[in-house]
Enzyme design. Structure first.
Site, PDB file in Angstrom:
ATOM      1  N   THR A  83       1.094  -1.218  -0.232  1.00  0.00           N
ATOM      2  CA  THR A  83      -0.083   0.027   0.017  1.00  0.00           C
ATOM      3  C   THR A  83       0.880   1.229   0.007  1.00  0.00           C
ATOM      4  OG1 THR A  83      -1.403   1.405   1.554  1.00  0.00           O
ATOM      5  CG2 THR A  83      -0.475  -0.276   2.371  1.00  0.00           C
ATOM      6  N   CYS A 196      -1.417   4.764  -5.761  1.00  0.00           N
ATOM      7  CA  CYS A 196      -2.262   3.976  -5.015  1.00  0.00           C
ATOM      8  C   CYS A 196      -2.348   2.471  -5.671  1.00  0.00           C
ATOM      9  CB  CYS A 196      -3.542   4.521  -4.945  1.00  0.00           C
ATOM     10  SG  CYS A 196      -4.873   3.313  -4.339  1.00  0.00           S
TER      11      CYS A 196
END
Length: 230
Positions: A83, A196
């Site tokens: 992440t 992202c």
């Protein structure tokens, strides 16, 4: 081959991509049916997202640090945060482990600067676009960052959490993100970071006139580089 530890589930949609990308890369390099030794700690993203919204970053750092330590005790020789946003707490995670943490922004900076570029458009969650931890890491490598305007940042954040993290890919959302890319290009971006890990589900190179730098793929490749190194 070294064992890779992954802190995942943030979201599991992108963690599944990590698993596939890492194993495909190992098979491509080793041949046959070779695959990577992996350990995965997968969080409940609803709990993580609630703490993000509440700005409980210290608590999140403790949670991820504890999980990383568990992966290391189980045999992980390198840790990946699967992440971008949670690299905000990367220093807390590093404090809890002796093995390396492969920071997701480092292979991004290396790939971008290899082309002689210095200004990168950043598409990410609001946390990653608006807090300094990510841009500062890139600036150390000589990379300047431009981000979408406030209204576009809010819309992109919504697309990520309400759609992509739920496995929903919408054509109208793709067009909105393409408009963001065009605006970043007009403001001087020489490339676009898909910063992202879910945006790769929505945007591919065919959707952008600027070169795309997919952090999920770059991070996974860096993990394999480490796993196969002497």
């Amino acid at each position: 081959m070294k064992t890779i530890g992954i802190l995942g589930g943030m979201s599991w949609e992108s963690s599944a991509q990590y698993y596939a990308l890492i194993n495909r890369e190992v098979r491509a390099r080793r041949g046959g049916i070779a695959s990577a030794p992996l350990l995965l700690h997968s969080f409940d993203f609803e709990e993580i997202a609630a703490l993000q919204r509440a700005a409980e970053w210290d608590r999140l750092g403790n949670m991820l640090g504890e999980a990383a330590s568990g992966l290391e005790r189980a045999g992980a020789e390198v840790i990946l945060l699967a992440t971008n946003t949670m690299h905000l707490v990367a220093p807390q995670v590093e404090e809890r482990i002796a093995c390396p943490l492969l920071h997701i922004a480092d292979p991004l900076a290396a790939a971008f600067t290899a082309g002689g570029h210095d200004t990168l458009g950043l598409l990410a969650t609001r946390f990653t676009m608006e807090q300094p931890f990510y841009a500062e890491r890139l600036r150390v490598s000589g990379v300047g960052v431009v981000v979408p305007e406030e209204s576009q940042r809010a819309e992109l954040h919504r697309i990520i959490f309400d759609e992509l993290c739920a496995g929903i890919v919408r054509e109208d959302s793709r067009e909105r993100v393409r408009a963001m890319i065009a605006r970043l290009a007009a403001r001087g971006a020489q490339g676009i970071a898909l910063a992202c890990t879910e945006i790769m589900l929505l945007i591919e190179q065919e959707h952008s006139a600027l070169p795309l730098f997919d952090t999920t793929r770059l991070h996974a490749r860096a993990a394999v580089d480490f796993a196969l190194s002497d």
